[in-house]
Design an enzyme around this catalytic site. Structure first.
Site, PDB file in Angstrom:
ATOM      1  N   LYS A 144      45.586  44.442  56.160  1.00  0.00           N
ATOM      2  CA  LYS A 144      46.107  43.403  57.056  1.00  0.00           C
ATOM      3  C   LYS A 144      47.603  43.584  57.273  1.00  0.00           C
ATOM      4  CE  LYS A 144      42.531  40.078  55.736  1.00  0.00           C
ATOM      5  NZ  LYS A 144      42.183  38.885  54.957  1.00  0.00           N
ATOM      6  N   GLN A 204      44.681  34.592  50.659  1.00  0.00           N
ATOM      7  CA  GLN A 204      43.536  35.499  50.536  1.00  0.00           C
ATOM      8  C   GLN A 204      42.491  34.928  49.560  1.00  0.00           C
ATOM      9  OE1 GLN A 204      43.038  38.416  52.274  1.00  0.00           O
ATOM     10  NE2 GLN A 204      41.067  38.631  51.254  1.00  0.00           N
ATOM     11  N   ASP A 217      44.002  31.830  59.680  1.00  0.00           N
ATOM     12  CA  ASP A 217      42.608  32.129  59.327  1.00  0.00           C
ATOM     13  C   ASP A 217      41.667  31.129  60.000  1.00  0.00           C
ATOM     14  OD1 ASP A 217      41.964  34.395  57.890  1.00  0.00           O
ATOM     15  OD2 ASP A 217      42.414  33.530  55.926  1.00  0.00           O
TER      16      ASP A 217
END
Ligand code: NAD
Length: 277
Positions: A49, A93, A116
């Site tokens: 990422k 995460q 997200d």
């Protein structure tokens, strides 16, 4: 004869569009990724990422906390990122170590920086059909994959295997918004094959290797494999790809949905940046 639904090309299209929008911003967008602990798979995903973000011109930084971090420490970091004007969006995460409640952490994220798209604010906006939702990366990636490979959705039967808040449920809502008739299956569904056999669009997001066999798939369907399970050092999807590709269009694992998830995250960072005053 059937198409292998690769993710690389649609991911590249999303990334080049994100780069174009990034240039129009007139400044660099800022992304932070919070990683708690040192799970090898998470470290690998985070590295990918950060690399992709940097290659798209995003200022991306890692915020690492030890495996032993307390919930208060993680919440303190989240709150400081909410206030940090150099950060347009950030993610925490998953998975988090077990001493930390993931919902409490998620809900502390400022919805405008929730790239997200996992907070109840953004999921609620998605459910209500509001255009300003930041959409979750993997479900939106699946939609982009279907669009890129020419799958028709209107009036078609879409079956989603999996009902998690981050994949199955939002994906079902996105498919519904495109006028598909949607069935959601899960671990308590009886006779899974009976549902999957009538699917024009079949999405497998259960995390169970080889769950979907060729005899569970309708001929000519579009089958998207979201599953990623580490088995003997290799990543396996939920679909028996070698058999299914003989009768339907199917995405591989790896090389399918994964690259799209990363591309959408970066696109969301640019979107979040462009909405900031
Ligand atoms: P999850 O464990 O939260 O949810 C799994 C869902 O599958 C549950 O709703 C469960 O009811 C259902 N399920 C489990 N076993 C089943 C069975 N035998 N039959 C029918 N349904 C069953 O997982 P998640 O976070 O939604 O992720 C799903 C999969 O997608 C995992 O393998 C995950 O690693 C993968 N994933 C991949 C990406 C990517 O970028 N490629 C991103 C997110 C998640």
């Amino acid at each position: 004869m059937y198409k292998t639904l690769t993710g690389r090309e649609p991911a590249e299209a999303i990334l080049s569009d994100a780069k174009r929008r990034a240039q129009a911003l007139g400044r660099s967008a800022g992304l932070a990724i919070v990683l708690v602990g040192s799970d090898p798979a998470s470290e690998l995903y985070v590295k990918k990422k950060l690399e992709k973000a940097a290659s798209a011109g995003v200022n991306a930084r890692l915020e690492k906390l030890p495996e032993t971090a307390t919930e208060s420490e993680v919440l303190r970091l989240v709150k400081s990122l909410n206030r940090d004007t150099s950060i347009d969006g950030f993610i925490v995460q998953a998975p988090l170590p077990k001493q930390i409640d993931p919902i409490r952490v998620l809900e502390a994220i400022e919805p405008g920086k929730d790239v997200d798209g996992w907070t109840s604010a953004n999921l609620g906006k998605l459910a209500a059909g509001m255009a300003d939702a930041l959409l979750p990366a993997t479900p939106l990636g699946v939609m982009k994959m279907l669009e890129f490979h020419g799958a028709e959705l209107r009036g078609k039967h879409a079956v989603v295997i999996g009902r998690s808040n981050v994949v199955g449920k939002p994906l079902a809502l996105l498919l519904l918004a495109k006028d598909a008739t949607v069935t959601i299956c899960h671990s308590k569904t009886q006779n899974l094959a009976q549902h999957t056999k009538s699917a024009d669009i079949l999405i497998a997001a259960a995390g169970v290797p080889n769950l979907v066999k060729a005899d569970m798939v309708k001929s000519g369907a579009f089958v998207i494999d979201v599953g990623t399970t580490r088995v003997g050092g290799k990543t396996q999807g939920d679909v028996d790809f070698p058999a299914v590709i003989k009768k339907a269009n199917c995405s591989p694992v790896p090389g399918g949905v994964g690259p799209l998830t990363v591309a959408i995250l970066i696109s969301n960072v640019i979107e979040a940046a462009s909405r900031r005053p």
